[in-house]
Design a protein around this motif. Structure first.
Motif, short mmCIF file in Angstrom:
data_model
loop_
_atom_site.label_atom_id
_atom_site.label_comp_id
_atom_site.label_asym_id
_atom_site.label_seq_id
_atom_site.Cartn_x
_atom_site.Cartn_y
_atom_site.Cartn_z
N PHE A 88 -18.69 -12.14 9.15
CA PHE A 88 -18.65 -11.10 10.18
C PHE A 88 -17.99 -11.64 11.45
CE2 PHE A 88 -21.00 -8.21 13.20
CZ PHE A 88 -20.44 -7.03 12.73
N ALA A 89 -18.38 -12.85 11.86
CA ALA A 89 -17.81 -13.46 13.06
C ALA A 89 -16.32 -13.73 12.87
CB ALA A 89 -18.55 -14.75 13.39
N ALA A 90 -15.94 -14.22 11.70
CA ALA A 90 -14.53 -14.50 11.43
C ALA A 90 -13.71 -13.20 11.49
CB ALA A 90 -14.37 -15.15 10.06
N PHE A 91 -14.25 -12.14 10.92
CA PHE A 91 -13.58 -10.84 10.96
C PHE A 91 -13.38 -10.39 12.41
CE2 PHE A 91 -14.03 -6.23 11.36
CZ PHE A 91 -12.88 -5.83 10.68
N LEU A 92 -14.40 -10.53 13.22
CA LEU A 92 -14.30 -10.12 14.62
C LEU A 92 -13.26 -10.95 15.38
CD1 LEU A 92 -18.04 -9.55 15.59
CD2 LEU A 92 -16.30 -7.83 15.13
N LEU A 93 -13.23 -12.25 15.12
CA LEU A 93 -12.26 -13.11 15.79
C LEU A 93 -10.83 -12.76 15.37
CD1 LEU A 93 -14.12 -16.54 15.63
CD2 LEU A 93 -13.64 -15.17 17.68
N ALA A 137 -9.80 -9.87 14.21
CA ALA A 137 -9.48 -8.55 14.80
C ALA A 137 -9.15 -8.68 16.28
CB ALA A 137 -10.67 -7.59 14.59
N ALA A 138 -9.92 -9.49 17.00
CA ALA A 138 -9.65 -9.69 18.43
C ALA A 138 -8.28 -10.33 18.64
CB ALA A 138 -10.75 -10.55 19.06
N TYR A 139 -7.97 -11.33 17.84
CA TYR A 139 -6.67 -11.99 17.94
C TYR A 139 -5.53 -10.98 17.68
CZ TYR A 139 -2.66 -14.84 16.76
OH TYR A 139 -1.40 -15.36 16.72
N ARG A 140 -5.69 -10.17 16.65
CA ARG A 140 -4.65 -9.19 16.30
C ARG A 140 -4.46 -8.14 17.38
NH1 ARG A 140 -1.75 -9.26 11.35
NH2 ARG A 140 -1.21 -7.29 12.28
N MET A 141 -5.50 -7.84 18.11
CA MET A 141 -5.39 -6.86 19.19
C MET A 141 -4.48 -7.35 20.31
SD MET A 141 -7.16 -4.14 18.47
CE MET A 141 -7.35 -3.34 20.02
N PHE A 142 -4.44 -8.66 20.52
CA PHE A 142 -3.67 -9.22 21.62
C PHE A 142 -2.38 -9.91 21.17
CE2 PHE A 142 -8.02 -8.97 23.22
CZ PHE A 142 -7.77 -8.21 24.35
N ALA A 143 -2.17 -10.05 19.88
CA ALA A 143 -0.96 -10.74 19.38
C ALA A 143 0.20 -9.79 19.21
CB ALA A 143 -1.27 -11.43 18.04
#
Length: 146
Positions: A133-138, A140-146
């Protein structure tokens, strides 16, 4: 005079009375009863704004604020989103944001994935579930800003 079987001899009468106010007959605390609709409101607002992620928010709120065990939180999140999503969907359709063709094809894959995920949930340890779950969130967060 009979002894009260519910009375805890290690706490004062005042503390005993207050604990009776703070706990309902089901043993659920007043604060949890108060927090449930507030968590639901936050989940609904965020699901409406983002169109997704409401389940992620639901899992977080259920685990951290309502002390729901992780696997039950994931299952409850699906049920919450099942109820919340049609409301958000109504407004998305009303505003012309619905892409039906993409939605149908993605939903078919999502149905198969949902079956596989629900079966895997029973086999995954809670610590591994939290890691995924944490890996998925990280990611997703990275993809939002990349």
């Amino acid at each position: 005079r009979q002894k009260n079987p519910l009375k805890n001899p290690t706490i004062s009468d005042t503390e005993q009375a207050l604990s009776g106010i703070m706990l309902s007959e089901s043993g659920e605390g007043f604060m949890k009863k108060f927090l449930k609709p507030l968590c639901g409101l936050a989940i609904g607002v965020l699901n409406g704004i983002f169109g997704a992620g409401g389940g992620v928010i639901a899992v977080f709120f259920l685990e951290k604020f309502l002390d729901t065990e992780p696997k039950k939180a994931h299952a409850a999140a699906v049920l919450i989103i099942l109820i919340v999503t049609p409301v958000s969907l109504f407004f998305y359709i009303k505003n012309g944001y619905a892409d039906y063709k993409t939605a149908v094809f993605a939903a078919l894959g999502g149905a198969v994935g949902g079956i596989l995920g629900a079966k895997l949930l029973n086999k995954i340890k809670t610590s591994v579930l939290h890691g995924i779950f944490a890996a998925f969130l990280l990611i997703a967060a990275y993809r939002m800003f990349a």
